[in-house]
Design an enzyme around this catalytic site. Structure first.
Site: not given
Ligand code: MRU
Length: 356
Positions: A63-65, A103, A204, A245, A255-256
């Site tokens: 996970r993470g963009a 996603r 997270q 993201d 973002n999250k």
């Molecule tokens: O749902 P996730 O855990 O993939 O969400 C991740 C985030 O929101 C991060 O802040 C985002 O990907 C940017 S940092 C790599």
């Protein structure tokens, strides 16, 4: 009051295996550290089929963009290999289509897959697809290093930095986005502490960010997402750094979920609020954040934890995984091509043009 154990935790953390690795050549396998089990269990998944890669992305094992984009690029090699066809370009398009649907919010996924499609159009071989996946991986690592250097001077010596979700080595193929800035500042001798929003519903921040910071020896306390605004209002936070993201052409960014509330609190109390993201996170085709697709995840992620339900049976739940922070609340955007300041539309256009 800080818990003394948060500093002590640092000494007990073993180095983590790589977030993403490709083992072998064209007949190789994708290795992913299963992030759903962290911080208590470390299991490296070895994936050789496209279903497994898609499942790992959907379930947030990776996970993470930026990390999603890199994993998907290797997933293309796996999917096209299994198609066992001489028409590699058509197979690449079909596999990318499937991966793209895992996603919807992080545009790094599309960025990486479009590179794979272009690579197949240039040279339709599995060897070339693996070369491109490795290049996507290397580019994310390099962008991460550059963001870290651009952002490090923002970190206040002796201050407290609040962050949301996880933006470190686990979220990228390199050192991270917002957390990479903190790792860099720490390595340069800047001393600070971090408040990590726990990041409901999948935690997270509590599970991953606290682990990564503790492993780096950086003092960290976890707080409930709902505590962040009050702590900002009380003057306990000098800087907020978050990841992104997808960034629209005007600087609005997704973002999250929970990031928007933190940005509002920062604006109300005069605390600088920065997004940290590579240019692969910018989507210039979207005029503003209103057009960013927001992933809605299963309601049970909100209403249950550890397999136990804590809402009455029959009570519904909403679970948008991301929210959009308007550019007007953003102090700056740290990118691999420099620190962008408002007006973001102009700054983003110039940053993207500088890479052509
Ligand atoms: O749902 P996730 O855990 O993939 O969400 C991740 C985030 O929101 C991060 O802040 C985002 O990907 C940017 S940092 C790599």
């Amino acid at each position: 009051m800080r818990d003394a154990s948060s500093d002590a935790a640092a000494t007990n953390v073993q180095p983590l295996p790589p977030t993403i690795a490709w083992r072998g050549g064209e007949d190789g396998a994708l290795e992913l550290l299963d992030q759903t089990l962290l911080p208590h269990q470390r299991r490296v998944l070895t994936l050789r089929d496209l279903d497994g890669v898609c499942e790992a992305i959907v379930s947030l094992r990776v996970r993470g963009a930026p990390a999603i984009g890199v994993a998907a690029a290797y997933g293309v090699v796996i999917g096209v290999r299994a198609a066992a066809t001489t028409d590699v370009a058509t197979a690449t398009a079909a596999v990318c289509d499937r991966l793209l649907r895992t996603r919807p919010t992080a545009v790094n996924l599309r960025w990486a897959l479009e590179r794979c499609v272009r690579a197949a159009a240039r040279d339709a071989t599995l060897a070339n697809l693996l070369r491109e996946a490795r290049a996507v991986h290397a580019d994310e690592v390099a962008m991460s290093d550059r963001m870290a250097r651009v952002g490090a001077p923002l970190v206040p010596h002796g201050g407290c930095v609040l962050t949301h979700c996880n933006t470190g080595r686990l979220a990228t193929a390199g050192e991270g986005t917002a957390l990479a800035v903190l790792f860099q500042a720490w390595s340069q001798g800047t001393r600070f502490r971090v408040l990590a929003d726990e990041t409901r519903p999948l935690l997270q921040g509590a599970r991953l960010t606290a682990l990564e910071l503790a492993a780096a020896g950086i003092p960290v306390d976890v707080c409930c997402d709902g505590a962040a605004a009050g702590l900002i209002a009380r003057g306990e936070v000098q800087l907020v750094l978050v990841g992104a993201d997808r960034i629209a052409a005007n600087g609005d960014f997704a973002n999250k979920v929970g990031t928007y509330g933190v940005a509002l609190a920062c604006a109300a109390h005069g605390v600088p609020f920065y997004a940290v993201a590579p240019c692969s996170t910018i989507d210039p085709a979207l005029a503003d954040g209103g057009a960013i697709p927001i992933e809605e995840r299963d309601a049970t992620e909100v209403s249950t934890h550890g397999g136990r339900s804590f809402a009455l049976a029959g009570v519904g739940a909403r679970n948008p995984a991301f929210d959009v922070t308007p550019a007007g609340l953003v102090t700056g955007i740290v990118t691999d091509r420099g620190l962008l300041r408002p007006p973001f539309a102009t700054a983003i256009k110039a940053a993207l043009a500088s890479g052509r």
